[in-house]
Scaffold this motif. Structure first.
Motif, mmCIF file in Angstrom:
data_model
loop_
_atom_site.group_PDB
_atom_site.id
_atom_site.type_symbol
_atom_site.label_atom_id
_atom_site.label_comp_id
_atom_site.label_asym_id
_atom_site.label_seq_id
_atom_site.Cartn_x
_atom_site.Cartn_y
_atom_site.Cartn_z
ATOM 1 N N ASP A 347 1.074 -1.450 0.184
ATOM 2 C CA ASP A 347 0.358 -0.103 -0.137
ATOM 3 C C ASP A 347 0.725 1.062 -0.286
ATOM 4 N N GLN A 348 2.074 1.166 1.241
ATOM 5 C CA GLN A 348 2.389 2.842 0.784
ATOM 6 C C GLN A 348 2.877 2.862 -0.630
ATOM 7 N N ASN A 349 4.082 1.827 -1.528
ATOM 8 C CA ASN A 349 4.243 1.996 -2.780
ATOM 9 C C ASN A 349 3.283 1.905 -3.816
ATOM 10 N N ASP A 350 2.158 2.187 -3.337
ATOM 11 C CA ASP A 350 0.718 2.255 -4.628
ATOM 12 C C ASP A 350 0.976 3.511 -4.422
ATOM 13 N N SER A 351 0.438 4.434 -5.601
ATOM 14 C CA SER A 351 1.234 5.336 -5.879
ATOM 15 C C SER A 351 -0.645 5.915 -5.638
ATOM 16 N N ASP A 352 -1.348 5.174 -6.116
ATOM 17 C CA ASP A 352 -2.883 5.088 -6.798
ATOM 18 C C ASP A 352 -3.714 5.270 -5.081
ATOM 19 N N ASN A 353 -2.630 4.643 -3.674
ATOM 20 C CA ASN A 353 -3.341 4.757 -2.684
ATOM 21 C C ASN A 353 -3.275 6.475 -2.250
ATOM 22 N N LYS A 360 3.493 7.562 7.215
ATOM 23 C CA LYS A 360 4.855 7.983 8.272
ATOM 24 C C LYS A 360 5.191 6.820 8.978
ATOM 25 N N VAL A 361 6.345 7.160 9.730
ATOM 26 C CA VAL A 361 6.383 6.302 10.985
ATOM 27 C C VAL A 361 5.490 6.938 12.168
ATOM 28 N N SER A 411 1.515 5.289 10.411
ATOM 29 C CA SER A 411 0.537 5.573 9.943
ATOM 30 C C SER A 411 -1.073 5.278 9.638
ATOM 31 N N ASP A 412 -0.836 4.431 8.699
ATOM 32 C CA ASP A 412 -1.968 3.761 7.942
ATOM 33 C C ASP A 412 -2.088 2.090 8.806
#
Length: 735
Positions: A347-353, A360-361, A411-412
């Protein structure tokens, strides 16, 4: 209020804990009359359903629901004194369960409505008093089928000998110790999970990395897997490093075990051996609509990311050396460390998210544990400088292996748990830990380490061999828990390893070493100095007169009196003549001696050796007898007598009376023939009094002179003579 459950699974709330047994029986009777199982949405109280057993507790909570479906969070707490390894939790439910997180489904309700949830790699063990949380979605009809009986399964079993290979690989060894690695190879088609290796050795383990160690008997130990490598995949190898102390450092592999699961049967509404009596939850009160600290409602639910087997948290401080993935070496003092987090999930690597730029941490917690799995340091370490960096201050480590457990929350609502190992070799790094640094018996071992080594914190000499525990561990490399480490029938304190007549206990009292019979290197044995001369075996010049004890004995001086002749001048300030010699038995020149008068010690100040002659200038000298000899002196002197002894039988055609000394002047590149050399044919010596030293030799003087005076010597004609017209070969004749 007390929460009670009837057989049908309907929740009844008893407002008064002192209601009579008749009232309770009435409730139970009413429950038995219900024909429908489960709980209606309208009957949900928002509080968790708590099921207490002797060794564990389950808290089941519906965290959200909508028409025909709900999300459930389950908290599993270990109430026993032992760690629950490689757990799975089973229960009965007629509902459909999907979308699990923080666990995986291994039994999907097809076997008599039995559902089984199993750990993931990062939450495989539950320590005593700790909890893990997992959850899932339920699709139900009119009622939610909440399970009322649970089984937790974890059992240790032997791995078949054909399913693994273990090799002991020695990295380095010495007299009294070794460093090595155990390599465990999985030959199975499935993973070896939560493994333990049992070994036997007569040595003592000083430190272990890449795993944990437990002493189970006098000579038997168990190595257990580290949290970051609990499973060995098919065909893969796990490695445990160790340092041993002892005369026999061999290791015998006794076997490999793993924690697995046995088949638990669930019958009716109970699970064998783990059923709740009378289908009630006893002594579980919920007061003021609050739940215990382990309740999910107290913590923000997060989904832990399953490990991919790679390192994502790194230390970048210079003092910490990366040995291999996940393992660092620290051999200097350090009270802080910094690092960074390098991780992106799908999810973090998905620019459509939609949250792509906001992830972030949020927090980073660090727990440092020792080999006993006890917490020795912990704290929040998220750095203010950036969301991917962390900084830990006032950190501390124990000697040997330290396990660092990082808990990172994004944060997700995803989380990452990862472990690193630090091998610490600096003793002072312990001072910032939670460990109380006491030494009750004053044996120079902290009470904390006494637990590690198995010594008695209240006794200086645990095994009664006369040697303090600290001396055995840190100086002698003997076992402080065994009075006869090498099993030779002699107590450790009575051993005489160097054969100098002094036992180990006496050597320790004197400050000498049991590994050398001449600790001060004065060529006098320690036993001779102590028991005969009365000199100090730890210092080569007992009376501080600038002359070593051995030289004083050889010169007839008193090594205990700095002014042996009582003339008011200490021995080292008087000019004393002494001889330094070197034997070359079996050669034409069989001895080279120097008689020299100087002040102070000549120990390691005058050296005699065969001269090196890379160019061949020296060894091609005409008439040379034997070799050239390099004589060097670091002491101040006025004159010295150089004496060459020769073997008459090896002179060949040379007449003894023709022997002369010769030396090579490196500055002028000239050979200097000494015509006034003194030849003593009775004692077979050639000598000369000199004021300097260089490369010296003995030649047949007549043959040497003829080589320069005659253009055509036998075997040489004209310019073939290497000594003719060659600047490298010049001759000075000193009469």
């Amino acid at each position: 209020m007390t929460v009670s459950f009837g057989d049908a699974g309907v929740v009844d709330v008893l407002d008064d804990e002192d209601k009579s047994d008749e009232a309770k029986e009435e409730v139970d009777s009413r429950d038995e009359e219900k024909t429908e199982k489960g709980v209606l949405e309208s009957e949900l109280s928002g509080e968790p359903y708590i099921f207490d057993y002797d060794s564990f507790r389950v808290e089941w909570k519906v965290v959200s629901h909508w028409e025909g479906a709900c999300n459930v969070s389950v908290s599993l707490t270990n109430k026993s004194d032992e760690t629950i390894h490689n757990w799975n939790l089973s229960f009965l439910s007629e509902d459909e369960i999907i979308n699990p997180y923080n666990a995986r489904i291994t039994s999907e309700g097809s076997d008599g409505n039995k559902w089984t949830f199993k750990n993931l790699e990062y939450n495989q063990d539950i320590r005593s008093g700790e909890s893990i949380q997992f959850g899932f979605q339920i699709n139900y009809g009119e009622r939610i089928d909440i399970p009322f009986s649970y089984s937790i399964d974890s059992s240790e079993k032997k791995v078949s000998d054909s399913d693994y290979e273990i090799s002991d690989q020695i990295i380095s060894s010495w007299d009294g110790g070794a460093v090595g690695e155990l390599h465990i190879v999985n030959n199975k088609d499935t993973a070896i999970e939560d493994w333990t290796v049992t070994v036997r050795t007569d040595a003592v383990f000083l430190t272990v990395w890449g795993g944990n160690i437990k002493k189970v008997s006098e000579d038997t130990y168990e190595f257990s897997c580290p949290d970051y490598c609990q499973n060995i995949a098919p065909g893969q190898t796990a490695v445990i490093g160790y340092q041993l102390s002892g005369h026999d450092t061999s290791i015998e592999i006794l076997g490999l075990k793993e924690w697995g699961n046995k088949d638990n049967t669930i019958s009716g509404n109970s699970i064998s051996d783990n059923s709740v009596s009378n289908n009630t939850i006893s002594e579980n009160s919920v007061s003021n609509n609050s739940v215990s600290d382990n309740s999910v409602s107290e913590n923000k639910p997060v989904t832990y990311i399953e490990s991919d087997g790679h390192q994502h948290i790194f230390i970048d401080s210079d003092e910490y050396e990366l040995l291999e993935e996940g393992i660092y070496l620290l051999d200097v003092y350090s009270d802080s460390m910094t690092g960074y987090i390098n991780y992106e999930n799908e999810d973090q690597n998905d620019s459509d998210n939609e949250n792509y730029n906001e992830i972030k941490v949020e927090s980073v917690k660090l727990e440092i544990c020792d080999v006993f799995d006890e917490t020795i340091w912990e704290g929040d370490i998220l750095s203010d400088d950036g969301f991917e960096t962390w900084s830990a201050k006032d950190t501390g480590f124990v000697l040997g292996a330290n396990k660092l457990i990082f808990d990172v929350i994004f944060s997700d609502d995803t989380a990452l748990k990862e472990e690193l190992i630090i091998i610490n070799r600096e003793a002072s790094n312990i001072k910032n830990t939670f460990i109380e640094l006491t030494d009750e018996d004053d044996d120079n071992i902290y009470d904390y380490y006494e637990k590690y080594f198995g010594t008695d914190p209240d006794k200086k000499d645990t095994d009664g061999d006369g040697l303090e525990d600290g001396v055995e561990l840190f100086l002698l490399d003997t076992d402080p828990t065994d009075d006869d480490t090498d099993d030779d029938g002699i107590k450790d304190g009575d051993e005489d390893e160097d054969g100098d007549g002094l036992n180990i206990l006496k050597e320790y009292e004197l400050g000498t070493s049991d590994l050398s019979d001449d600790c001060d290197l004065d060529e006098l044995s320690d036993d001779y100095e102590v028991n005969v001369l009365g000199t100090d075996p730890t210092f080569a010049d007992t009376d501080f007169d600038k002359i070593t004890d051995k030289e004083e004995i050889d010169l007839g001086l008193d090594p205990l009196n700095p002014d042996s002749d009582g003339d008011g001048i200490i021995d080292g300030d008087e000019t004393i003549t002494r001889e330094v010699s070197k034997d070359y038995n079996g050669e034409a020149i069989d001895k080279v001696s120097v008689n020299i008068g100087c002040k102070g010690s000549m120990e390691n100040k005058l050296f005699i050796s065969k001269a090196s002659d890379k160019s061949g200038i020296l060894h091609d000298t005409a008439g040379l007898i034997g070799d050239f000899y390099d004589i060097e002196c670091d002491a101040d002197f006025e004159t010295a007598d150089i004496v060459f002894s020769y073997d008459e039988s090896m002179l060949g055609d040379t007449d003894e009376s023709d022997l002369r000394l010769i030396w090579y002047n490196e500055e002028t590149r000239e050979f200097v023939l000494l015509e006034d050399s003194v030849v003593d044919t009775e004692n077979n010596t050639v000598s000369y009094t000199t004021t300097h030293f260089s490369d010296w030799g003995v030649v047949d003087g007549k043959a040497y002179e003829e080589a320069f005076d005659t253009p055509n010597t036998p075997g040489m004609s004209g310019t073939d003579n290497p000594y003719m017209n060659n600047d490298k070969f010049k001759c000075c004749d000193i009469a």
